[in-house]
Write an enzyme that holds these catalytic residues in place. Structure first.
Site, short mmCIF file in Angstrom:
data_model
loop_
_atom_site.label_atom_id
_atom_site.label_comp_id
_atom_site.label_asym_id
_atom_site.label_seq_id
_atom_site.Cartn_x
_atom_site.Cartn_y
_atom_site.Cartn_z
N GLU A 1 -61.58 55.93 -69.36
CA GLU A 1 -60.55 55.31 -70.19
C GLU A 1 -59.31 55.06 -69.36
O GLU A 1 -58.79 55.96 -68.70
CB GLU A 1 -60.20 56.21 -71.40
CG GLU A 1 -59.16 55.56 -72.30
CD GLU A 1 -58.96 56.28 -73.62
OE1 GLU A 1 -59.60 57.33 -73.84
OE2 GLU A 1 -58.15 55.79 -74.43
N GLU B 1 -58.35 54.82 -83.25
CA GLU B 1 -57.70 56.05 -82.80
C GLU B 1 -56.25 56.05 -83.31
O GLU B 1 -55.54 55.05 -83.14
CB GLU B 1 -57.72 56.08 -81.27
CG GLU B 1 -57.37 57.42 -80.68
CD GLU B 1 -57.62 57.46 -79.18
OE1 GLU B 1 -58.42 58.29 -78.75
OE2 GLU B 1 -57.03 56.65 -78.45
N SER C 1 -65.27 62.87 -75.88
CA SER C 1 -64.28 62.55 -74.86
C SER C 1 -63.46 63.78 -74.53
O SER C 1 -63.40 64.74 -75.31
CB SER C 1 -63.36 61.42 -75.35
OG SER C 1 -62.69 61.82 -76.53
MN MN Z 1 -57.71 56.15 -76.44
#
Ligand code: MN
Length: 293
Positions: free
Chosen positions: A147, A241, A64
């Site tokens: 996201e 996360e 990411s």
């Molecule tokens: Mn995130």
């Protein structure tokens, strides 16, 4: 089955060979089957060595990144857009080279607080860029994730509905929505409606607490969220996360406003998160696993 993942920043904030070994080994030890790497500063990354470590420990990988204001594909300035596009092309190539099939995060925007709403021209640049990027990614077997993040980190996609609208506009079948409970807590009406709205277009999930620390010590309704995932038959990864000033990545930590210490011991945090997610997700009817193969 839903594969349990963990973000590398629980372990280390850089991509030196020593850090990659630690990240992959400890992710495995804590019971996770997937590790997510940030590609914000990918320069010292040893691709072949990392790929070998992933294979050795039986781990899958996802990648990411977000963009910066001087390399932002939502800018009106074509030169700024071009710099952003180059970073995204590099990120998709790295994801593929590492053996991954998912690149997500915020490839549609700088990661930070904008001084105003998006413009029509800026949005058109995003659509054009992601249309090109998705075609390139598809040829490599890579799915793109958008996201949805809070208003202080982008001005473009703050809700699942907005992400679905942008994906419709791009018109590619290898772009999915990525929801994160930390951001949903700030922007969405609850933890159920956005999941139901996405249905089979939800492709990746971050579980994070309201303060981004230990799961269960904040205000997130994880039980409701997991029940919603079960209801849509979600089959994608569930990636934990968490951020603390204990582990810092020079650029990314500042973009995410990681200013305080929420934990010291990454292994304790990770093992707790693994048990917590397994218990709640399994209770909600999701089949979670930390073993990818
Ligand atoms: Mn995130």
């Amino acid at each position: 089955m839903n594969l349990l993942g963990i973000h590398a920043l629980v372990w280390a904030g850089d991509v030196t060979p020593g850090s990659m070994e630690k990240i992959i080994r400890q992710s495995r030890q804590a019971g996770f089957g997937l590790v997510e790497f940030s590609l914000h500063e990918p320069e010292p990354l040893d691709v072949a060595g990392t790929r070998a470590l992933l294979a050795e420990h039986g781990m899958q990988v996802a990648c990411s990144r977000g963009l910066a204001f001087d390399a932002d594909v939502s800018s009106e300035d074509p030169a700024v857009v071009a710099r952003g596009r180059a970073l995204l092309v590099q990120a998709v190539e790295l994801t593929h080279a590492l053996g991954g099939s998912y690149f997500g995060g915020v490839p549609y925007s700088a990661l930070g607080k904008y001084p105003g709403p998006p413009t029509a021209l800026g949005r058109a640049h995003v659509v054009e860029t992601l249309r090109e990027l998705s075609a390139m990614a598809k040829a490599k077997g890579v799915t793109l994730g958008l996201e949805v993040v809070n208003r202080y980190e982008t001005n473009l996609l703050n809700t699942a509905r907005q992400a679905l609208g942008l994906i419709d506009e791009i018109g590619a079948d290898n772009i999915v929505v990525h929801l994160d409970t930390y951001h949903m807590n700030i922007e969405e009406v609850d933890f159920v409606q956005p999941v139901l709205a996405c249905g089979d277009r939800l492709g990746y999930v971050h579980v994070g607490e309201s303060h981004r620390g230990y799961l269960g010590s904040g205000t997130i309704d994880f039980s409701g969220f997991f029940k919603a995932l079960a209801k849509i038959g979600y089959q994608g990864p569930i990636t934990f996360e968490s951020f603390s000033s204990t582990v810092v990545a020079a650029g990314l930590s500042n973009n995410l406003a990681v200013w305080r210490n929420l934990w010291d011991n990454g292994m304790d945090l990770a093992c707790h998160a693994n048990s917590y997610v397994k218990a709640l997700a399994q209770g909600a009817g999701l089949g979670v696993t930390g073993r990818p193969y």
